[in-house]
Design an enzyme around this catalytic site. Structure first.
Site, PDB file in Angstrom:
ATOM      1  N   THR A 123       0.722  -1.136  -0.063  1.00  0.00           N
ATOM      2  CA  THR A 123       0.049  -0.066   0.005  1.00  0.00           C
ATOM      3  C   THR A 123       0.900   1.115   0.089  1.00  0.00           C
ATOM      4  OG1 THR A 123      -1.692   1.512   1.591  1.00  0.00           O
ATOM      5  CG2 THR A 123      -0.017  -0.557   2.558  1.00  0.00           C
ATOM      6  N   ASP A 124       0.264   2.161  -0.566  1.00  0.00           N
ATOM      7  CA  ASP A 124       1.042   3.636  -0.412  1.00  0.00           C
ATOM      8  C   ASP A 124       1.298   4.137   1.104  1.00  0.00           C
ATOM      9  OD1 ASP A 124      -1.587   4.225   0.066  1.00  0.00           O
ATOM     10  OD2 ASP A 124      -1.863   5.765  -1.693  1.00  0.00           O
ATOM     11  N   GLU A 125       0.330   3.412   1.851  1.00  0.00           N
ATOM     12  CA  GLU A 125       0.239   4.121   3.314  1.00  0.00           C
ATOM     13  C   GLU A 125       1.399   3.830   4.281  1.00  0.00           C
ATOM     14  OE1 GLU A 125      -2.834   3.091   5.791  1.00  0.00           O
ATOM     15  OE2 GLU A 125      -4.286   3.270   3.973  1.00  0.00           O
ATOM     16  N   TYR A 184      -1.666  -0.672  11.268  1.00  0.00           N
ATOM     17  CA  TYR A 184      -1.971  -1.275  10.053  1.00  0.00           C
ATOM     18  C   TYR A 184      -0.505  -0.923   9.032  1.00  0.00           C
ATOM     19  CZ  TYR A 184      -3.443  -1.794   5.014  1.00  0.00           C
ATOM     20  OH  TYR A 184      -3.182  -2.016   3.684  1.00  0.00           O
ATOM     21  N   LYS A 225       2.348  -3.366   7.279  1.00  0.00           N
ATOM     22  CA  LYS A 225       2.535  -3.674   5.900  1.00  0.00           C
ATOM     23  C   LYS A 225       3.839  -3.084   5.352  1.00  0.00           C
ATOM     24  CE  LYS A 225       0.040  -4.730   3.125  1.00  0.00           C
ATOM     25  NZ  LYS A 225      -0.203  -6.073   2.494  1.00  0.00           N
TER      26      LYS A 225
HETATM   27  P1  NAD Z   1      -9.784  -7.370   2.585  1.00  0.00           P
HETATM   28  O1  NAD Z   1      -9.541  -7.169   4.001  1.00  0.00           O
HETATM   29  O2  NAD Z   1     -10.811  -7.368   1.636  1.00  0.00           O
HETATM   30  O3  NAD Z   1      -9.272  -9.041   2.257  1.00  0.00           O
HETATM   31  C1  NAD Z   1      -8.241  -9.632   2.888  1.00  0.00           C
HETATM   32  C2  NAD Z   1      -8.543 -11.151   2.681  1.00  0.00           C
HETATM   33  O4  NAD Z   1      -7.361 -11.829   3.204  1.00  0.00           O
HETATM   34  C3  NAD Z   1      -9.745 -11.705   3.143  1.00  0.00           C
HETATM   35  O5  NAD Z   1     -10.275 -12.697   2.176  1.00  0.00           O
HETATM   36  C4  NAD Z   1      -9.249 -12.595   4.394  1.00  0.00           C
HETATM   37  O6  NAD Z   1     -10.178 -13.851   4.706  1.00  0.00           O
HETATM   38  C5  NAD Z   1      -7.802 -12.922   4.001  1.00  0.00           C
HETATM   39  N1  NAD Z   1      -6.974 -13.356   4.987  1.00  0.00           N
HETATM   40  C6  NAD Z   1      -6.894 -12.498   6.152  1.00  0.00           C
HETATM   41  N2  NAD Z   1      -5.886 -13.094   7.067  1.00  0.00           N
HETATM   42  C7  NAD Z   1      -5.575 -14.289   6.588  1.00  0.00           C
HETATM   43  C8  NAD Z   1      -4.796 -15.294   6.878  1.00  0.00           C
HETATM   44  N3  NAD Z   1      -3.993 -15.269   8.023  1.00  0.00           N
HETATM   45  N4  NAD Z   1      -4.669 -16.403   6.106  1.00  0.00           N
HETATM   46  C9  NAD Z   1      -5.286 -16.492   4.857  1.00  0.00           C
HETATM   47  N5  NAD Z   1      -6.047 -15.291   4.364  1.00  0.00           N
HETATM   48  C10 NAD Z   1      -6.413 -14.363   5.095  1.00  0.00           C
HETATM   49  O7  NAD Z   1      -8.522  -6.388   1.805  1.00  0.00           O
HETATM   50  P2  NAD Z   1      -8.394  -5.943   0.597  1.00  0.00           P
HETATM   51  O8  NAD Z   1      -8.805  -4.617   0.624  1.00  0.00           O
HETATM   52  O9  NAD Z   1      -8.716  -6.707  -0.717  1.00  0.00           O
HETATM   53  O10 NAD Z   1      -6.632  -5.867   0.440  1.00  0.00           O
HETATM   54  C11 NAD Z   1      -5.892  -6.882  -0.216  1.00  0.00           C
HETATM   55  C12 NAD Z   1      -4.515  -6.414  -0.244  1.00  0.00           C
HETATM   56  O11 NAD Z   1      -4.086  -4.982  -0.627  1.00  0.00           O
HETATM   57  C13 NAD Z   1      -3.742  -6.224   1.348  1.00  0.00           C
HETATM   58  O12 NAD Z   1      -2.613  -6.710   1.372  1.00  0.00           O
HETATM   59  C14 NAD Z   1      -3.975  -4.676   1.344  1.00  0.00           C
HETATM   60  O13 NAD Z   1      -3.030  -4.294   2.349  1.00  0.00           O
HETATM   61  C15 NAD Z   1      -3.542  -4.161   0.025  1.00  0.00           C
HETATM   62  N6  NAD Z   1      -4.011  -2.817  -0.410  1.00  0.00           N
HETATM   63  C16 NAD Z   1      -5.318  -2.464  -0.138  1.00  0.00           C
HETATM   64  C17 NAD Z   1      -5.769  -1.408  -0.605  1.00  0.00           C
HETATM   65  C18 NAD Z   1      -7.253  -1.024  -0.602  1.00  0.00           C
HETATM   66  O14 NAD Z   1      -7.604   0.114  -0.928  1.00  0.00           O
HETATM   67  N7  NAD Z   1      -8.190  -1.859   0.139  1.00  0.00           N
HETATM   68  C19 NAD Z   1      -4.956  -0.471  -1.319  1.00  0.00           C
HETATM   69  C20 NAD Z   1      -3.538  -0.939  -1.543  1.00  0.00           C
HETATM   70  C21 NAD Z   1      -3.114  -2.254  -1.187  1.00  0.00           C
HETATM   71  O1  TDX Z   2     -16.855   6.121   7.704  1.00  0.00           O
HETATM   72  C1  TDX Z   2     -15.753   6.780   7.403  1.00  0.00           C
HETATM   73  N1  TDX Z   2     -15.671   8.000   7.324  1.00  0.00           N
HETATM   74  C2  TDX Z   2     -14.509   8.672   6.814  1.00  0.00           C
HETATM   75  O2  TDX Z   2     -14.356   9.844   6.637  1.00  0.00           O
HETATM   76  C3  TDX Z   2     -14.855   5.917   7.099  1.00  0.00           C
HETATM   77  C4  TDX Z   2     -14.777   4.151   7.156  1.00  0.00           C
HETATM   78  C5  TDX Z   2     -13.481   6.153   6.403  1.00  0.00           C
HETATM   79  N2  TDX Z   2     -13.520   7.728   6.530  1.00  0.00           N
HETATM   80  C6  TDX Z   2     -12.200   8.489   5.951  1.00  0.00           C
HETATM   81  C7  TDX Z   2     -10.781   7.790   6.376  1.00  0.00           C
HETATM   82  C8  TDX Z   2      -9.762   8.071   5.133  1.00  0.00           C
HETATM   83  O3  TDX Z   2      -9.424   9.403   5.189  1.00  0.00           O
HETATM   84  O4  TDX Z   2     -12.132   7.935   4.354  1.00  0.00           O
HETATM   85  C9  TDX Z   2     -10.844   7.838   4.094  1.00  0.00           C
HETATM   86  C10 TDX Z   2     -10.652   6.361   3.553  1.00  0.00           C
HETATM   87  O5  TDX Z   2     -10.914   5.466   4.570  1.00  0.00           O
HETATM   88  P1  TDX Z   2     -10.670   4.008   4.520  1.00  0.00           P
HETATM   89  O6  TDX Z   2     -11.758   3.521   3.516  1.00  0.00           O
HETATM   90  O7  TDX Z   2     -10.642   3.276   6.020  1.00  0.00           O
HETATM   91  O8  TDX Z   2      -9.314   3.759   3.770  1.00  0.00           O
HETATM   92  P2  TDX Z   2      -7.892   4.172   4.073  1.00  0.00           P
HETATM   93  O9  TDX Z   2      -7.896   4.179   5.585  1.00  0.00           O
HETATM   94  O10 TDX Z   2      -7.394   5.339   3.289  1.00  0.00           O
HETATM   95  O11 TDX Z   2      -6.982   2.843   3.785  1.00  0.00           O
HETATM   96  C11 TDX Z   2      -7.357   2.006   2.462  1.00  0.00           C
HETATM   97  O12 TDX Z   2      -6.419   2.508   1.512  1.00  0.00           O
HETATM   98  C12 TDX Z   2      -5.251   2.097   1.509  1.00  0.00           C
HETATM   99  C13 TDX Z   2      -7.298   0.754   2.699  1.00  0.00           C
HETATM  100  O13 TDX Z   2      -8.260   0.410   3.716  1.00  0.00           O
HETATM  101  C14 TDX Z   2      -5.928   0.010   3.058  1.00  0.00           C
HETATM  102  O14 TDX Z   2      -6.112  -1.356   2.873  1.00  0.00           O
HETATM  103  C15 TDX Z   2      -5.038   0.475   1.902  1.00  0.00           C
HETATM  104  O15 TDX Z   2      -4.047   0.040   2.216  1.00  0.00           O
END
Ligand code: NAD
Ligand code: TDX
Length: 333
Positions: free
Chosen positions: A122-124, A149, A153
């Site tokens: 992630t960019d975070e 988190y 990562k």
């Molecule tokens: P998510 O929470 O929707 O899905 C995570 C999945 O991993 C789930 O299916 C869960 O059951 C599985 N999991 C968790 N712990 C596990 C374990 N111990 N063994 C096997 N499976 C396990 O997450 P997401 O939003 O789809 O993110 C996927 C990946 O992308 C993560 O690595 C996250 O850091 C990265 N990422 C997410 C975002 C975003 O915007 N959501 C952005 C950049 C990077």
């Molecule tokens: O109810 C809300 N109100 C609100 O203002 C929630 C749930 C979030 N927020 C804000 C927090 C953040 O500034 O919205 C923005 C986005 O929040 P999230 O969806 O929780 O995402 P963020 O914390 O930015 O992280 C996401 O992007 C990077 C993913 O969850 C991560 O897995 C990924 O690495």
């Protein structure tokens, strides 16, 4: 890539990636390894060609299970993680286990079997930028994670790089910005607000609402990951982004407008502790070196389709709604 393991393939991005691979890469077999935590859903893989997709219910920390799967695969694309910042603030412990210990377990199997390994991050990990800073994150940005988190990562990224440098494991890494699209868990910002409105609840905006996220459609994330898996240089990191910077209040107002609500029909709630101000990705390395570009760059259109998906798939999210909101209520969010 004839046979790949996709960890976390029942989650949001992992499942969209599995569908993308099955639709676009007819010669590839996929083994999903997923523990089906609260964030994983077997239904996310409905419609997959079962002849080309095997589902294994298991934990990435399970050494024997992981070893057996790596013995048979060409590559692993590692999505599995605890992924939600707010959960990591309430209880960091599962983040340490899955994101750090789990990645270590997979890397050890990749080392033993010489498996190609792509790490999803992630960019975070780069912390945040000021709202008025003209800079964006690049592959050279220093690691400066803010939350439990993002620090786990970051730790996993360091493990992957070390396993390349020390043991020569054939790895690549990608750090992507905020994804949106179908099948995202309703704890996350965009689906939470959509399902609040559909449930007669008011959307909730943290802090002053001016925090900026750099949105990318999940299918563009998938195409970028495949491009890196096939053509990325070993040991290298690629940032993935689609020039989608928007403030949270702008995104919320777009949702309100599409769903026929007033621009102020939401509640301001307590800010997230340590809340990162702004993320912004410079993805020129990926575009220049590997020729990738995003296709779904009309955010308003992508958002409309996403809203429609949650309207059409209420049975997918309805049973989770009460528990998700109860967790938020406990922290006044
Ligand atoms: P998510 O929470 O929707 O899905 C995570 C999945 O991993 C789930 O299916 C869960 O059951 C599985 N999991 C968790 N712990 C596990 C374990 N111990 N063994 C096997 N499976 C396990 O997450 P997401 O939003 O789809 O993110 C996927 C990946 O992308 C993560 O690595 C996250 O850091 C990265 N990422 C997410 C975002 C975003 O915007 N959501 C952005 C950049 C990077
Ligand atoms: O109810 C809300 N109100 C609100 O203002 C929630 C749930 C979030 N927020 C804000 C927090 C953040 O500034 O919205 C923005 C986005 O929040 P999230 O969806 O929780 O995402 P963020 O914390 O930015 O992280 C996401 O992007 C990077 C993913 O969850 C991560 O897995 C990924 O690495």
């Amino acid at each position: 890539m004839k046979s790949i393991i996709v960890t976390g393939g029942a989650g949001f991005i992992g499942s969209n990636f599995v569908h993308w691979v099955l639709d676009n890469k007819p010669d590839t077999q996929v083994t999903v390894l997923d523990a089906l935590t609260y964030a994983g859903n077997r239904e996310n893989l409905l419609g997959c060609d079962e002849a080309r997709m095997r589902f294994v219910h298991g934990d990435i920390c399970d050494v024997d299970l992981v070893d057996g799967l790596f013995a048979e695969a060409d590559a692993c694309v590692h999505f599995a993680a605890e992924s939600h910042n707010d959960n990591s603030i309430a209880d960091p412990s599962p983040f340490l286990r899955t994101n750090v210990q789990g990645t270590f377990t997979l890397l050890e199997a990749a080392r033993k079997h010489g498996t190609r390994f792509h790490h999803i991050s992630t960019d975070e990990v780069y912390g945040d930028l000021a709202l008025d800073d003209p800079k964006r994150f690049t592959e050279e940005s220093p690691y400066r994670p803010s939350s439990p988190y993002s620090s786990t990562k970051a730790a996993s990224d360091h493990l992957v790089r070390a396993w390349y440098r020390t043991y020569g494991v054939p790895v690549t890494l990608s750090n992507c910005s905020n994804n949106y699209g179908p099948r995202q868990h309703i704890e996350k910002f965009i689906p939470r607000q959509i399902t609040n409105i559909l449930s007669g609840l008011r959307p909730k905006l943290y802090g002053d609402g001016r925090n900026v996220r750099d949105w990318i459609h999940v299918d563009d994330h998938s195409s970028a990951v495949w491009t890196i898996l096939e053509n990325g240089a070993l040991g290298e990191t690629y940032l993935i982004g689609a020039d989608g910077e928007r403030s949270n209040i702008d995104v919320l107002r777009s949702i309100l407008e599409v769903m026929g609500r007033g621009a102020d029909d939401f509640d301001w709630v307590k800010d997230r502790p340590g809340h990162d101000r702004r993320y912004a990705i410079d993805s020129s390395k990926l575009r220049r070196d590997l020729g990738w570009s995003p296709e779904h760059t009309n955010f308003d259109e992508g958002l409309r389709q996403t809203i429609q998906w949650y309207i059409d798939n209420e049975s997918w999210w309805r049973s989770e709604k009460e528990a998700t909101e109860a967790k938020y209520a406990a922290s006044a969010q």
